[in-house]
Every structure is written in structure tokens, then in C-alpha cells.
Scaffold this motif. Sequence first.
Motif, PDB file in Angstrom:
ATOM      1  N   UNK A 213      -1.840 -22.402   0.154  1.00  0.00           N
ATOM      2  CA  UNK A 213      -1.411 -21.455   1.180  1.00  0.00           C
ATOM      3  C   UNK A 213      -0.095 -21.869   1.829  1.00  0.00           C
ATOM      4  N   UNK A 214       0.121 -23.161   1.945  1.00  0.00           N
ATOM      5  CA  UNK A 214       1.316 -23.619   2.655  1.00  0.00           C
ATOM      6  C   UNK A 214       2.504 -23.769   1.717  1.00  0.00           C
ATOM      7  N   UNK A 215       2.308 -23.516   0.439  1.00  0.00           N
ATOM      8  CA  UNK A 215       3.418 -23.650  -0.505  1.00  0.00           C
ATOM      9  C   UNK A 215       3.677 -25.089  -0.908  1.00  0.00           C
ATOM     10  N   UNK A 216       2.753 -26.000  -0.572  1.00  0.00           N
ATOM     11  CA  UNK A 216       2.982 -27.398  -0.907  1.00  0.00           C
ATOM     12  C   UNK A 216       2.442 -27.787  -2.277  1.00  0.00           C
TER      13      UNK A 216
ATOM     14  N   UNK B  37       8.654 -21.273  -2.378  1.00  0.00           N
ATOM     15  CA  UNK B  37       9.008 -19.960  -2.922  1.00  0.00           C
ATOM     16  C   UNK B  37       9.019 -20.076  -4.440  1.00  0.00           C
ATOM     17  N   UNK B  38       8.265 -19.206  -5.136  1.00  0.00           N
ATOM     18  CA  UNK B  38       8.040 -19.378  -6.575  1.00  0.00           C
ATOM     19  C   UNK B  38       8.839 -18.389  -7.397  1.00  0.00           C
ATOM     20  N   UNK B  39       9.085 -18.743  -8.640  1.00  0.00           N
ATOM     21  CA  UNK B  39       9.677 -17.777  -9.568  1.00  0.00           C
ATOM     22  C   UNK B  39       8.632 -17.348 -10.580  1.00  0.00           C
ATOM     23  N   UNK B  76       8.338 -19.702   3.365  1.00  0.00           N
ATOM     24  CA  UNK B  76       7.014 -20.249   3.678  1.00  0.00           C
ATOM     25  C   UNK B  76       7.134 -21.593   4.408  1.00  0.00           C
ATOM     26  N   UNK B  77       8.168 -22.351   4.090  1.00  0.00           N
ATOM     27  CA  UNK B  77       8.297 -23.668   4.727  1.00  0.00           C
ATOM     28  C   UNK B  77       8.513 -23.543   6.235  1.00  0.00           C
TER      29      UNK B  77
END
Lengths: 928, 158
Positions: A213-216, B37-39, B76-77
Motif C-alpha cells: 500500500x505504501x509503495x515500498x 510509482x510503477x510502470x 505515493x511517497x
Amino acid sequence: MKPDAVILAAGLSSRAGANKLLFPLGGRTVIEASIEPFLSTCGRIIVVGGARFEELKSALARLSPGVEVVLNDDYLYGMFSSVKAGIRRVGSDRFFIHPGDCPLVPASVPERLLSVRADIVLPVSGGRTGHPVLIDSRLIPEILATDAGSNLRAFIASHGFETVEVDSPGILLDIDTRGDLEKAERNLSREQGRTVADALARSVPKVDNPEKLSGRAGYIADMPFPGMLHAKTVRSTRPRARILSIRLPEMPGGYFTVDRNDIPGRNRVHVILDDQPVFAEETVNYIGEPIMLVVGPSKAKVLELASAVRIEYGDLAAVFTVEEAEASGAPIVGGENNRFAEYRYGRGEATRVIGEAASGVSGSRVFADEISTGYQEHVYLEPQGLVGLYDRERDRIEIHGSMQCPYYIRNALAIAFGWEPGRFRVVQTCTGGGFGGKEEYPSLLACQAAAAAYKTGKPVALILDRAEDIECTTKRHPARIGFRTAVDPEGRVTAMEVEVRLDAGASLGLSGVVLQRTMFTAPGVYRVPNLAVHGVALATNSVPAGAFRGFGAPQATMAIEIHMDHIASSLGMSPLEFRKRNMARKGDLTSTGGTYAFDVPLEALAERVIASSGYRAKRVEYASACLARGTTAACNGLAPLRGIGMSFFLHGCGFTGSGERDHIKAKVRLARREDGTVDILAANTDMGQGLLTTFRKIVASALGLPLERVSFEKPDTDRVPDSGPTVASRSIMIDGKLLEDAAIELKSRWDEPGEIVVERNYRHPDRIRWDDSSFIGDAYPTHSWGVNIVEVAVDPVSFEITVTGVWAAYDVGHAVDERIMRGQVEGGILQGLGYATIEVMEKSGGRLKQRTMTDYVIPTSLDAPPIESSFIDNPYPDGPMGAKGAGELPLVGAAPALASAVENALQARVSRIPLTPEYLMKAVRHAG
Amino acid sequence: MPVDVSFVLNGKPVTVTADPLERLLDLLRVELGLTGTKEGCGEGECGACAVIVDGELADSCLVAVGSLQGSTVETIEGFRETERFRVLEKAYADAGAVQCGFCTPGMIMASEALLRKNPRPDAEAVREGLSGNLCRCTGYGMIVEAVLDAAEKGSGSW
Ligand code: FES
Ligand code: FES
């Protein structure tokens, strides 16, 4: 005089996303549970419905008589209008009012209220008033006269009331969200005397939620490796050709190419037959086949160099379709006469029985069909990618990346390098979806990335972009499945011949095994006394097809189910009746002559979804609505045609036959550390399906430890034993069971000092008998079961399909975690619906026409219908906590139920998926 | 020709020197190491790369760095440090809305963008608001529930 009870069940339940009143709760629905406490105390039960009235009515059918269901046409004006509609019918001197979504009231509560004499009585728990309310009927005219904009609560407050203390928190809880439902289930199980631990075992938060969820969370493309180089694949642009020459652009310092000459061992990817080259050799066999890598420090430069490689081809005659592959004189692209695999199995005398039926002597009839299914692309959201590293000091290779099967990769590397397997370390990184697409394909990428790392001495990232991933990685096999089925005058199937053809693409890969599953699943859930099944996997100059959730079963299930519908309609029988007459029961023979040794709960599953969907009435109504429109159906401006259809299906759990015993030989370990924590050591991967959580839960439950004390890291072949691949719905059932057994042993040794390691090896249950040469016996250790109902609206002009509802019931044994299971169900169903409708992938001249996500579309949130799913609890003795295979099953049944619904809507037959508008237009014209 | 571009990233002013045509996605992931952030597709189809630019949800694979002068970018960070994130995080976990997680940061940003505009959406509005973000794992139902639940539990935060 017994009081009446008015149950309010009219509101929409948009909050919970589906008809919450029909959610299953403790073996019945929420609405039934809400009514239950009144059944003994009350005279009449008046249920006021509004939204989804028919669904409600059929769901309550089994409670009648005694329960009257009345319609409040004005339900949109709010709850108070339903109160009024209900109390108009009250005939007793006092009555209860109770919401239909308040299922946890003990039967003692209404009794307690009745013991108090007052105009209005409310129960109180923990200082708060709850449900139901008991009202004196003399107040009815006053309530009816109250302004529609008001509400019952205000009326009660202004009139005044008495209270009764009841100490039942259930009176306070109504169901608004799934979360509430889970709370209700927990409370319920507590009330039913289960332990708290057991109740909490239903659903736990997934352990990887916070990092994801946190992108980690670390996916492979997020990970820095010092000095890393980027790789880009140079691919064939020809379906079949000899490579005449390769001209490279000038390579700046630090940039390399890597090709077949850089493979230290055999230039082959080990899957089953090692038939696919790591890098193309003299010839190429499909568009997109890898020829070489360009590798270097700047990604942009690598892309530029890769696109500047010039390859001269000498085209060869190619084969593009299964028909061409089978034609005499066809160029041979693989296998024996383009047959990579060919099998037969069966029993009895299908040909003779069908011949006799065709001659009409016995009053039997023969029905033929040919059903075809298209490609399906996985579209895991994270494209394929791996990083290869070479550790010069220890002379070892490492692979990190997105994958399902670390040991498949390690074995493939050992062959491509000609090294001992122990010189490779394979580590899974967080994997953004697999669905089978990351079963065998990463082995190819790993051999390439490893060769590049070995050559350059640097970490090399081989990460596909989406277009490459769509065009060049495996997909679901297109299939053609033909049936000839004899049915006796009583509507019983007496014999069936099945012909299966799969388009395997340019190499065998897993196609032989996929073909077996298609063939074993081909007769569906039905009893077929005389059966003959023949199948081939054919070579074509196309991208190799491979593993995809369901592994050959979705094609077979689509085919048999729509075939059964066609037979039923030819016989003038309802599809449901025809299925019931022919479906297998416990003790019957499976397709391969094994035994259904456990319950076959199709009847119970069907009952659930039929009741909650209103299938019976709708099926008839929709058919006549379509027929009433007659030939004007295609006129402009008409409302959509509605349709509803069903499917019965099974999925054989785990590997075929003796695969676990003879090939996989799974091994797992548990290690109890000095600090009392327990480490799970297994090679199974979590690709989103939740294994990091469910494995821990299995072990924690067996040990009686809290979840936090058990850890399970992503597998690293240096740490974990080979527990087999994460495929075939086997991980929980097979490895989960080994872990549970290991945990039980560990528990008995818990008092031993120091670290304890317990190891478990797979042991084949004696009851499973299988002959791999004749395909006779128990093809699978057990089966999971499902019944789906899908409702659609088809636009009569554009022929676009909108799915308006899905009702699904399953037997997956005991679900290890219900919330995770629901996720598997909803995701699987939507993939199946996409497969049947908008997921179109075609080829022309060996080239796929859909090569980007713009062209190959998958369902969005706007395409996703409300899904109502439920499970029957049917614990499987050989599975952990009673669990069977569950990951693939939900995908399998969706497409045929949808196709059946479309047939119902259009009153036309379909014999292929995807059901594109163009195809439907033709089908309707044909029917008209 | 590289140019200087100044904008506010997750609340802090930054100036980067970059090719104006460079994708914001690459700037974030490669140059700045913001890999949340994803691709997923690189062609504006999947929403895995979604960020918020000047209050609007945007696919960062389609945003050129040169266009960001003076803009505000949230990823998101940055968002994960907020109270509203905590509400969404809890709601996603409760609903079971996370499977492989690759769509998740983008979904969270899309949820945030939606709730800022419409703090009490109904299910239809949520489906609409998330329709640019693909998820192959969940079938969306549990994600929609998560957003509805967050809207309710976090009432007043948006
Ligand atoms: S990566 Fe930007 S939309 Fe898919
Ligand atoms: S959770 Fe996997 S794509 Fe959404």
C-alpha cells in the motif's frame, strides 16, 4: 394472540456492493438469519421488499409458508414508506419491526420484549438501544398519518418508550459493509460456541499489505544493483525463416551483444522436452523469437543499438493455423507431422453407441458441436523481468525477479550452463501477478539474463516492456473442441466422443500437459458411460502458448457447458434439468475412470445461486421477451435484451496423476528458532494470491501461535528446499498440508531445547491410482466444484454485452482465509468474463493483431459486475485446515455461464468465444 | 537540450535539469529513486504510474517533465505520510483490496484524487473514478468497497 413481525428488506444495498441481504452467514443468508428469531414467537412474518424484489422472494421461498413477502413500490422514498407498507398488513394486537440486515438477534430478545406491557418497547445493550422494536397496534393509524418525510425513530422518540436490558450486542449490529458481515460472522461463531481463535481464523489482514500500500514493496524494476546494465532483446520479425546474416551497429565501449554462442551449456530452455532455444539458432520459428540481447549501461543507448541491428532472412514456408498444420504436405515446424503431443483415452464403446443412436433404433439421438476458444493474454500488471548476476569469486550465478517457480529456473539454468544446480541461486522478488504467465517463461529470460551477466561480469536487468510482453510471452492456447454425444429418450447421455485441438505455437513447452487437462476436463461434471477422447497439440509458427490459470480447463469447460445447453434446448429441456439428470455424484466414475471419492455438492451449490439470482423465472422471462420482439430485435431504440445462464464445473486439484509422486517430490521445512519464532522454508511464491499470509496462517493455527510468531519470506533457493512450483492450485493443498503436518510434529517436540528443524516430504495417498500410459485412474487427488450464474444485457444494435450480475457458489473444501478466497473468486471471475467477451487476440500471417494494452483490453472497474459469491464448507481430509485447490476454479466457470446468458438473451446459438459484436451479429442472423 | 524545471514535489520545491521530453515516470523512478510509482504499460492504459499533478490524477508515463514548470506533483511517497493515507490504507486492508500490489499505489492515488473532488461518492462514482486504473487480480469489487469505507470512516478528512 401471537404478534406479527414486519421485516424491512426494501432498501438498496449499494454500500456493500451487492445484495447484502443475501450474503451468506452461518449457513444461510443475512435476511434469513434476521428473520429466524421471530419464527417461533410470531404469528405472521411480513417481509417488505423493494429493490431486487424477485431475488428476495426466491431467496425466502424455502422459509415459506409463514413468511409473506410484500412489495413496497415506494421503497425509493425511504425506509419509513416500507414501515408503513408493512404495518398496513398487521393483524395482531402488537407487532415487531425489525431490519432485514440485523442478523444477530437471539430468539430470547423478542420474548423478553413481549414480557413488558407498554406502547413501545426497545431492547438495550451496553447502554444503547437496538433492534427490534415492539409496538402496540393501536398506534398504527398514528404512524400511518405521520409525515412521509419523518421516520420511525422520530416517531418513537416523540411518543416515548420503555426499554429492556438484554446483554446481546447483536441487537446493535446491522450489515452495511463486508466488514460488518465479517464482524457478524465472528460474533456468530462466538455465539455458536467456537473459540475466538477459530473465529479469527476466518480472515486475517494480509501480511504484505503495508509494504504494497505504501509503495515500498520491492518489485524487480525497483531494485538497484550496483553497476547494473540494461538488456534489450533483438527479435525475429519473420514467422519462419533462415537467418542469413546479422549486421551489428558499431558497439561503443561497455556495450555487448549476447547470443547463442554465449550459452555455456545447451542452448535450450528446459521445460519438459528442452525444445525451445534460449537464443535462435539457424532458423527462427515465430515473430518475436529472441535472437540476441544488446546490453549496456545506458538504457536509451541499448534501445538505439538494438533497433539498429540488421538481420537478413530467407523466408521459409510457414504454418499459421491448426488446419494448415494438419494438412497433408504441410511444412513441418515441430513434433511428428506438426503434432507436438497426441493422446487418447476413454472407456466403453462410444463409437458403437453413437452409431446406433444415429441410426435412430433406440430412440436415442446424437448431437454434434464444435466450439472454439481464442487466445488469452495474462496481463499481469507487472511485466516480466529478471536481473542476472555473476559472482566471480564464488563462480556462481544469481537470478532475482518476478517469477512463480524458482526451482524451474534453477533447473533450466543448470542445463543451459551445464553446471551443477547448486551453483545457481534464484530469488523471488515481489511479483506483480502471474496467473501462469510466470510459470515457465521466466526460465527462458533467466537463461538469457544469466548468460549476459556471465559474459559481462555485471548485473544485467532484462525487463520486458508491455508491448514485448504481450507479443512474445506465452498465452492461453486457442482451442477447437468437437463433440458427438448420444442421448437416450430419458435425456441421459449414453456416449460421447470428443476431439480436442490446441494451437501450441512454435514449441512444445507445457502444451502436452495442458492438452491432458483439456482432455480430462472435456466431459465436464457429467456421467458419461461410453467415452472416447482424442486430442492433439499442433505446431504453428506462432508465439508458444503456455500455462494460464486453469491450464486447459477453461477451454474444455466452455465447450462442454455450451454443448450441454445446446443439447438441452434441442431436447426441449431446461438446461438445469438436463444437467441435473446427467451430473456425477459421489462414487461415480471420473472422466478417466477414477472415483469421485468425496461429496459432489453440485446440487447444493446450484440451489444457492438459483435462489439468489432468480434464475428460473428470469430464464423463461428473458427468452420470451426476446422471442416477442421477433425479427424487429435489431431495430433502433430498443431496450437491451436480457439473458441469464449457468455453468456447472469442476477443477482437478494439483498435478495430474502421479506427477507429485514421480516428478515434483515436494519438500518443506519448518525451523523453530531459539527465540520461539518459527520460520517457514518453502519454495512457493506469493504473486498476489496471498500465500505469504495463508501459509503462515496454516502453520500458526496448527501450532496454536499468533501469526506474528511465524515468518515466511519470499523464496531463495539457497535457503529453501524444492517444494515444487506454484502452479495448478497445488500450493495450499500439497505444500500447505506438508507444512501443517510439520507444524504438528514441531508442536509435539516444542519443549526440546535450541533450534528445531522439521522436514516433510510428499507422501502419495494410497487411494490415488493412476496409469500414466493409458490415462486410467484418478487424474487428480480431488476436485473443487462450482456453479455460476451470469446475467447479461445485450444491446440489440451494437451487440455489446454488459454483465449485470454474477452469482457464484463454490466448494473449495474449507477456505483457509475467506477474504483472500473472495479475492481469488472475484479476480478469477472477471478474468473469465473478459476471456468470453472483450479480450480479443487474433493473428494473421503469424503476427498477433493486438500487441499493446490499447488493442488488447481487459475489464476495467466499469466492466466489473456485482458478484455474489459463497462457499460451502466441505473440509477435505488431505488438505490443510480442510482446504482444496482454489486459485484456478473461479476463472473456469465464468465464460460458459456468460455464453449461456447471451444465448438466452438473443435466442441464438453461439459456438465460440470471445463473443465479439461482429460474431454475435452473425449468430443472430443465422438464428433468424 | 536539457532545461531547468522547477516544481513542487510532495510538498517540497525542486529544480531538475532534464530533457523536457523526459517522462515524469522516469524522472521519478530513475533520477529521484521514487519507485512507488510503477510502470505497467508506458502507454497511458493501466494507471500503475498514476500521480497527482495540480490536483488532477495523471498517468506519469504520459507527462513530459518540461510541462511541469510551476506545477505541484504528488506521489505515493508524499501521500503515504498523510492522515488520509492512513484511512485509505486501513480501508484497503480491511476490504482485502490488495493482491499482487502492482496496481495499488496508483489505485491509492486515484482514490485520493477522487475523494478530494467527491468526499462521499457512491459505488458508481467510485467505479468511474477508478476506471483509468487497471487491476488484473481483484476484480475491483473489494477496491470499490475500500474506497466507500474510507469515505465513510474518514468523513471530514477530504
Ligand atoms: S504505465 Fe502509465 S498508464 Fe500504464
Ligand atoms: S492487485 Fe494485482 S493488479 Fe491489482
